[in-house]
Scaffold this motif. Sequence first.
Motif, PDB file in Angstrom:
ATOM      1  N   ALA A 110       0.840  -1.197   0.000  1.00 29.04           N
ATOM      2  CA  ALA A 110       0.000   0.000   0.000  1.00 29.04           C
ATOM      3  C   ALA A 110       0.873   1.245   0.000  1.00 29.04           C
ATOM      4  O   ALA A 110       1.995   1.240   0.495  1.00 29.04           O
ATOM      5  CB  ALA A 110      -0.931  -0.002   1.214  1.00 29.04           C
ATOM      6  N   LEU A 111       0.293   2.334  -0.535  1.00 29.28           N
ATOM      7  CA  LEU A 111       1.063   3.556  -0.775  1.00 29.28           C
ATOM      8  C   LEU A 111       0.147   4.767  -0.690  1.00 29.28           C
ATOM      9  O   LEU A 111      -0.950   4.763  -1.249  1.00 29.28           O
ATOM     10  CB  LEU A 111       1.693   3.479  -2.173  1.00 29.28           C
ATOM     11  N   ARG A 112       0.598   5.811   0.016  1.00 31.25           N
ATOM     12  CA  ARG A 112      -0.111   7.084   0.052  1.00 31.25           C
ATOM     13  C   ARG A 112       0.910   8.220   0.088  1.00 31.25           C
ATOM     14  O   ARG A 112       2.044   8.027   0.515  1.00 31.25           O
ATOM     15  CB  ARG A 112      -1.047   7.180   1.268  1.00 31.25           C
ATOM     16  N   VAL A 113       0.464   9.421  -0.343  1.00 27.59           N
ATOM     17  CA  VAL A 113       1.335  10.592  -0.362  1.00 27.59           C
ATOM     18  C   VAL A 113       0.679  11.698   0.443  1.00 27.59           C
ATOM     19  O   VAL A 113      -0.486  12.042   0.210  1.00 27.59           O
ATOM     20  CB  VAL A 113       1.603  11.083  -1.799  1.00 27.59           C
ATOM     21  N   ASP A 114       1.423  12.256   1.409  1.00 21.61           N
ATOM     22  CA  ASP A 114       0.950  13.387   2.196  1.00 21.61           C
ATOM     23  C   ASP A 114       1.549  14.661   1.602  1.00 21.61           C
ATOM     24  O   ASP A 114       2.746  14.897   1.732  1.00 21.61           O
ATOM     25  CB  ASP A 114       1.374  13.235   3.655  1.00 21.61           C
ATOM     26  N   PRO A 115       0.741  15.501   0.933  1.00 22.74           N
ATOM     27  CA  PRO A 115       1.293  16.658   0.228  1.00 22.74           C
ATOM     28  C   PRO A 115       1.751  17.785   1.149  1.00 22.74           C
ATOM     29  O   PRO A 115       2.659  18.529   0.812  1.00 22.74           O
ATOM     30  CB  PRO A 115       0.123  17.120  -0.646  1.00 22.74           C
ATOM     31  N   SER A 116       1.125  17.917   2.322  1.00 24.40           N
ATOM     32  CA  SER A 116       1.474  19.029   3.200  1.00 24.40           C
ATOM     33  C   SER A 116       2.875  18.880   3.782  1.00 24.40           C
ATOM     34  O   SER A 116       3.628  19.854   3.850  1.00 24.40           O
ATOM     35  CB  SER A 116       0.438  19.137   4.334  1.00 24.40           C
ATOM     36  N   ALA A 117       3.232  17.675   4.194  1.00 24.72           N
ATOM     37  CA  ALA A 117       4.554  17.438   4.767  1.00 24.72           C
ATOM     38  C   ALA A 117       5.547  16.892   3.752  1.00 24.72           C
ATOM     39  O   ALA A 117       6.729  16.741   4.068  1.00 24.72           O
ATOM     40  CB  ALA A 117       4.441  16.465   5.947  1.00 24.72           C
ATOM     41  N   GLY A 118       5.086  16.586   2.540  1.00 23.70           N
ATOM     42  CA  GLY A 118       5.981  16.007   1.542  1.00 23.70           C
ATOM     43  C   GLY A 118       6.446  14.622   1.928  1.00 23.70           C
ATOM     44  O   GLY A 118       7.633  14.294   1.807  1.00 23.70           O
ATOM     45  N   LEU A 119       5.503  13.786   2.384  1.00 27.19           N
ATOM     46  CA  LEU A 119       5.840  12.432   2.834  1.00 27.19           C
ATOM     47  C   LEU A 119       5.265  11.387   1.887  1.00 27.19           C
ATOM     48  O   LEU A 119       4.136  11.511   1.421  1.00 27.19           O
ATOM     49  CB  LEU A 119       5.292  12.179   4.238  1.00 27.19           C
ATOM     50  N   LEU A 120       6.050  10.366   1.637  1.00 26.06           N
ATOM     51  CA  LEU A 120       5.593   9.180   0.914  1.00 26.06           C
ATOM     52  C   LEU A 120       5.476   8.062   1.942  1.00 26.06           C
ATOM     53  O   LEU A 120       6.443   7.757   2.654  1.00 26.06           O
ATOM     54  CB  LEU A 120       6.608   8.811  -0.168  1.00 26.06           C
ATOM     55  N   ILE A 121       4.286   7.470   2.054  1.00 27.33           N
ATOM     56  CA  ILE A 121       4.017   6.468   3.082  1.00 27.33           C
ATOM     57  C   ILE A 121       3.817   5.128   2.401  1.00 27.33           C
ATOM     58  O   ILE A 121       2.885   4.949   1.611  1.00 27.33           O
ATOM     59  CB  ILE A 121       2.779   6.851   3.903  1.00 27.33           C
ATOM     60  N   ALA A 122       4.698   4.181   2.682  1.00 30.11           N
ATOM     61  CA  ALA A 122       4.649   2.846   2.066  1.00 30.11           C
ATOM     62  C   ALA A 122       4.544   1.807   3.171  1.00 30.11           C
ATOM     63  O   ALA A 122       5.231   1.900   4.196  1.00 30.11           O
ATOM     64  CB  ALA A 122       5.895   2.600   1.221  1.00 30.11           C
ATOM     65  N   ALA A 123       3.674   0.802   2.960  1.00 29.66           N
ATOM     66  CA  ALA A 123       3.412  -0.179   4.008  1.00 29.66           C
ATOM     67  C   ALA A 123       3.332  -1.576   3.433  1.00 29.66           C
ATOM     68  O   ALA A 123       3.026  -1.778   2.262  1.00 29.66           O
ATOM     69  CB  ALA A 123       2.115   0.173   4.741  1.00 29.66           C
TER      70      ALA A 123
END
Length: 417
Positions: free
Chosen positions: A18-31
């Motif tokens: 799974a993958l999501r992107v947080d635009p406010s903090a510039g984070l790529l979240i991979a699980a």
Amino acid sequence: MGRRRAQELYRAPFPLYALRVDPSAGLLIAAGGGGAAKTGIKNGVHFLKLELINGCLSASLLHSHDTETRATMNLALAGDILAAGQDAQCQLLRFRAHQQKGNKAEKAGSKDQGPRQRKGAAPAEKKSGADIQAEGVELKVENLQAVQTDFSPDPLQKVVCFSHDDTQLATGGTDGCVRVWKVPSMEKVLEFKAHEGEIEDLALGPDGKLVTVGWDFKAFVWQKDQLVTQLHWQENGPTFSSTPYRYQACRFGQVPDQPGGLRLFTVQIPHKRLRQPPPCYLTAWDSSTFLPLRTRSCGHEVISCLSVSESGTFLGLGTVTGSVAIYIAFSLQRLYYIREAHGIVVTDVAFLPEKGRGPELLGPHETALFSVAVDSRCQLHLLPSRRSVPVWLLLLLCAGLIVVTILLLQSAFPGFL
């Protein structure tokens, strides 16, 4: 000419799902993870810091959150809250990133933690809740509520999605039931049977309508627990009497340049894999009548996942054979394709959002798509800006062409005018 390749951003110590992107903090979240099996493969959620270095987008490990014996198979993001599908339950996580101040950052940097990890680097093992500091940035992750969301004999949550106001989330799994929960209390507010068999995907629209697709070959539109309509693709599109198709994915997307406009996109794949596989299809639907607007073949590779860009301009696809493609949503025309970019099933794709730090990180490119797969890799797919001719230049060229044509006719046929 050599084979086209995608940029490898990061490699995790476990399969990624799974993958999501947080635009406010510039984070790529991979699980992902190895699950409960005692194979030595960890389970976790990795928070990666996205940066533009010398004009190139890169990612470094900022925080590693241990999920113990549960692999995260699906994710949804709403602000600073993550909803993680882990086995039969949904776990809410809250994360916060902030800059360290003064001596605290210097002390953190002086600890023996090694260099920041980029692509190809094996991340250091950290206990649950441990913080990894990078250049004075600290991120903390807190476990919130967790509830069981699937109750089949072999329970598994397959999909999770937040409502547009982020106050509720919907889950679906192998028991065919949709359950809607309050956020962050995870109090159940709605439950109903949507499909006979597994729910493969679901999508929530801004007007509260819910679309579900399942293994029973059906796709439904719901208003709360009331059935609004059923999607009829095979009756309106290509039909193969001996090849049943089922819906694999569904997503709502905005209509560019139409405030409030909405489209529904679905992927249809053959239910059975044949020696000569029939094509998969991508379909755009009218979000008010739920009638198909256009359908286009997207190749013979079986589609595994679908994503829509924030503006609704682009569609991202991943396949079970590891290929990644980008389509333009309006015409369903393919703009980008890398065959077997991962070499194994692509489990999720996500676009870089067009708000927050998105434009800064995108640089001169038109869009950026991230992909993860069972091969533990996260890859970056950049679509170069397409050259366009200004309208005034087109009008000038047309006027010039008309003048030249008249002069040629006058020269060839004196007295023409």
